[in-house]
Enzyme design. Structure first.
Site, short mmCIF file in Angstrom:
data_model
loop_
_atom_site.label_atom_id
_atom_site.label_comp_id
_atom_site.label_asym_id
_atom_site.label_seq_id
_atom_site.Cartn_x
_atom_site.Cartn_y
_atom_site.Cartn_z
N ASP A 164 -7.92 6.31 -0.38
CA ASP A 164 -7.02 5.23 0.03
C ASP A 164 -7.86 4.08 0.61
OD1 ASP A 164 -5.32 3.54 1.38
OD2 ASP A 164 -4.07 5.12 2.23
N LYS A 166 -6.77 -0.29 3.42
CA LYS A 166 -7.07 -1.09 4.61
C LYS A 166 -8.50 -1.61 4.66
CE LYS A 166 -6.10 -1.60 9.38
NZ LYS A 166 -5.59 -0.85 10.51
N TYR A 179 -3.17 7.39 7.91
CA TYR A 179 -2.07 6.45 7.64
C TYR A 179 -2.11 6.12 6.15
CZ TYR A 179 1.46 2.89 8.43
OH TYR A 179 2.64 2.18 8.42
N GLY A 225 0.81 -1.22 0.00
CA GLY A 225 0.00 0.00 0.00
C GLY A 225 0.84 1.27 0.00
C1 LIG Z 1 -5.11 3.20 4.88
C2 LIG Z 1 -3.74 2.65 4.67
N1 LIG Z 1 -3.05 3.02 3.57
C3 LIG Z 1 -1.83 2.56 3.31
C4 LIG Z 1 -1.21 1.70 4.17
C5 LIG Z 1 0.16 1.20 3.86
O1 LIG Z 1 0.09 -0.11 3.44
P1 LIG Z 1 1.34 -1.09 3.60
O2 LIG Z 1 1.67 -1.17 5.05
O3 LIG Z 1 0.83 -2.37 3.04
O4 LIG Z 1 2.44 -0.54 2.80
C6 LIG Z 1 -1.87 1.28 5.33
C7 LIG Z 1 -1.23 0.37 6.29
O5 LIG Z 1 -1.67 0.15 7.38
C8 LIG Z 1 -3.17 1.78 5.58
O6 LIG Z 1 -3.85 1.44 6.68
#
Ligand SMILES: Cc1ncc(COP(=O)(O)O)c(C=O)c1O
Length: 454
Positions: free
Chosen positions: A253, A256, A153, A126
Site C-alpha cells: 500500500d 500515503k 491504515y 486510496g
Molecule cells: C497507507 C494508506 N492507505 C490507504 C489510505 C486511504 O486513502 P484515502 O483516505 O485516500 O481513501 C490511507 C489514508 O490515510 C493511507 O494512509
C-alpha cells in the site's frame, strides 16, 4: 508567494472570519468525516502555502495528508485539469473508453515493476483501491483470509477499513478473515528488542500461512497513520519472500508515502522487493481524487463489473494523474525529497539542542520527506507524550505551520516534495519552537479541548 512576506503574516489567535466558518461548519458538515486538531480554515493555496480567511499565511508541512505532495496549484497539473475539463469525453470510465484512461493505465504499468501480464484498477480514493484489490484477491484465489498489521491504515470505508488496525476496535469491526500481526517498531519493539520482534512478526505470519486459506497480505512500507513507523531494513523483503514461498499475494500500500516521498519512486524499492500488487492514491491525482492498483491480470480482470464506481476513470482526474506522474518522474522529485529530508532533519536536530527539547524528542525517523517526530514524557521510559503532541500541533498552527500527529504522539512531517529550501528552514524552525512552547505550557487544556484529533 514571496517568502519575505511570510514572517509578517504569522500571528496567533482566531480571527472573526475564521470563527464564522467554525460556527457554520459545526452546524452543517457531518462529524463522521472530521479529524480536527485546531481551528484550521483555509481559503486558498499556492505551493507549500495555505491562506486563511483574512490573509494569514501558513506553511503546510502536512500537504493535506500527502494528497498535496506536488504543492497547491502545481502549474503542470492545473494546465492538464483545465484542458481536460474544457471538452471532457464524458465523466467516467466504466462504460466508455477515453484516450487518457488508457494512457494513464499504460503509464502506471511502465513505472511499477512486476510480472508481464498486468492490469490497472483506476479508482477514486486510496480506500477503494485497497478495498477492490482485497476483494479481488479473495474472489480469485478462492481463499478467505487476509493478513494485515496492527495499527495499519488501508481505508476509511468498507473492507479496507476492516483490515485497518487503526480503525478496528474504535470506528470499525475487523473484516471477516482479517488477521492482525504486530508491525515491528525499532523504537518501541513489542518484544523488548527489535531482533526478537522481527522474528516474532515473521513467525506469526508463517504460522498463519501454514494454517492456510490466506488470499493475501497487505502492508504499508512505512506505517504512517499508525505512528510513522519505519520497519527495520530487510523486513519487507522477508515478508515478501514468505508470501512467495506460500503462494500468498503481497499487496504493498503506497497510498500515503509512495511516488517519490521516501526518496525513491516506490517506497518498497528501499527493500528491493517487487510486490504482486501495488496501490496508489493521495498525490497520484495531483490533488484530485484518483487512486489505482497495479497487479496481475488473473487477479484484477475479474469478475468483470465487480467494482463499479461511476466516477472511476473520470477524464479530469486521470489527466491530472498523468500530469502528476510526469512531474514526479521528469522533475526527479524522489531525489528532491531525499535531499530536502536530510536538510530538514539536520536543521531540526540543531534546533532541538538550541531550544532544549531533547528530553521530549524521543526519536526522529523516516525516509525522504516522510518524517516522524516521536514525543515522549521522558527519554528513559519512552512513554508517549500524547498531550504534548496535541498541544504542539496546535501551537504550530498558531505560529504558522500546518502539521498533524499520528499514533497519538508522533508529529508527522510530510510537506510537498516541491518545498523550497527557505520554507524548510522556516517551517521546521517553527515546529521546533512549537514543541518548546507547548512544553513550556503556552497551550492550555481549554485551547485544545474542542479538538479530538484521532
Ligand atoms: C497507507 C494508506 N492507505 C490507504 C489510505 C486511504 O486513502 P484515502 O483516505 O485516500 O481513501 C490511507 C489514508 O490515510 C493511507 O494512509
Amino acid at each position: 508567494m514571496k517568502s519575505d512576506n511570510l514572517e509578517a503574516s504569522f500571528a496567533s489567535g482566531i480571527n472573526p472570519l475564521v470563527q464564522d466558518f467554525l460556527t457554520r461548519d459545526a452546524a452543517s458538515v457531518a462529524g463522521v468525516e472530521k479529524l480536527r486538531f485546531y481551528p484550521l480554515v483555509v481559503e486558498s493555496g499556492t505551493g507549500t502555502i495555505l491562506t486563511e480567511p483574512g490573509g494569514r499565511k501558513l506553511l503546510d508541512f502536512s500537504s493535506s495528508w500527502t494528497a498535496g505532495g506536488l504543492g497547491y496549484g502545481n502549474p503542470t497539473v492545473t494546465k492538464a485539469i483545465i484542458e481536460a475539463a474544457t471538452n471532457p469525453p464524458g465523466f467516467g470510465g466504466i462504460s466508455a473508453i477515453h484516450p487518457d484512461l488508457i494512457k494513464f493505465a499504460e503509464l502506471l504499468i511502465s513505472i511499477v515493476p512486476g510480472e508481464s501480464d498486468r492490469r490497472v484498477y483506476i479508482g477514486v480514493t486510496g480506500s477503494d483501491a485497497n478495498d477492490v484489490v482485497l476483494r479481488a484477491c479473495k474472489v480469485n484465489t478462492g481463499k478467505s483470509r487476509v493478513i494485515t498489521f496492527e495499527n495499519s491504515y488501508h481505508g476509511g470505508v468498507g473492507f479496507a477499513m476492516g483490515v485497518s488496525g487503526v480503525h478496528v476496535g474504535t470506528n470499525a469491526t475487523a473484516a471477516d478473515g482479517a488477521v492482525f500481526i504486530p508491525y515491528p517498531d525499532p523504537f518501541r519493539p513489542h518484544l523488548g528488542n527489535i531482533t526478537d520482534s522481527v522474528a516474532d512478526s515473521l513467525q506469526r505470519i508463517k504460522s498463519e500461512f501454514e494454517v492456510g486459506d490466506v488470499a493475501c497480505l497487505i502492508m504499508e512500507p512505512i506505517q504512517s497513520d499508525g505512528g510513522l513507523i519505519v520497519p527495520p531494513a530487510g523486513f519487507i523483503k522477508a515478508v515478501a519472500n514468505l508470501c512467495k514461498d506460500f503462494d500468498v499475494l503481497f499487496i504493498c500500500d503506497e497510498v500515503k508515502v509512495g511516488l517519490g516521498r521516501t526518496g525513491m519512486l516506490h517506497a518498497f524499492q528501499r527493500d528491493d522487493v517487487v510486490p504482486d500488487i501495488v496501490t496508489f492514491g493521495k498525490m497520484l491525482g495531483g490533488g484530485l481524487p484518483l487512486s489505482a492498483a497495479v497487479g496481475p491480470a488473473r487477479i484484477l480482470d475479474g469478475p468483470v463489473g465487480s467494482a463499479l464506481l461511476t466516477a472511476a476513470g473520470n477524464p479530469i482526474c486521470v489527466a491530472a494523474g498523468i500530469a502528476a506522474l510526469e512531474v514526479i518522474v521528469s522533475q526527479d522529485l524522489s531525489n528532491q525529497a531525499e535531499k530536502a529530508g536530510k536538510k530538514l532533519r539536520k536543521i531540526f536536530s540543531e534546533k532541538v539542542i538550541e531550544l532544549d527539547i531533547s528530553d521530549v524528542v524521543g526519536d526522529v525517523r523516516g525516509h525522504g520527506l516522510a518524517i516522524g517526530i516521536d514525543l515522549v514524557t521522558d527519554p528513559d521510559s519512552k512513554n508517549r507524550n500524547s498531550e504534548l503532541a496535541r498541544k504542539s500541533v496546535y501551537r504550530a498552527w498558531e505560529l504558522g505551520v500546518v502539521i498533524y500527529y499520528v499514533g497519538t504522539n508522533v508529529l508527522e512531517i510530510t510537506p510537498p516534495l516541491t518545498i523550497q529550501d527557505h520554507e524548510i528552514e522556516q517551517g521546521i524552525g517553527l515546529i521546533a519552537q512549537a514543541i518548546a512552547d507547548a512544553k513550556a505550557g503556552l497551550v492550555t487544556d481549554e485551547m485544545v479541548a474542542a479538538f479530538t484529533g484521532w
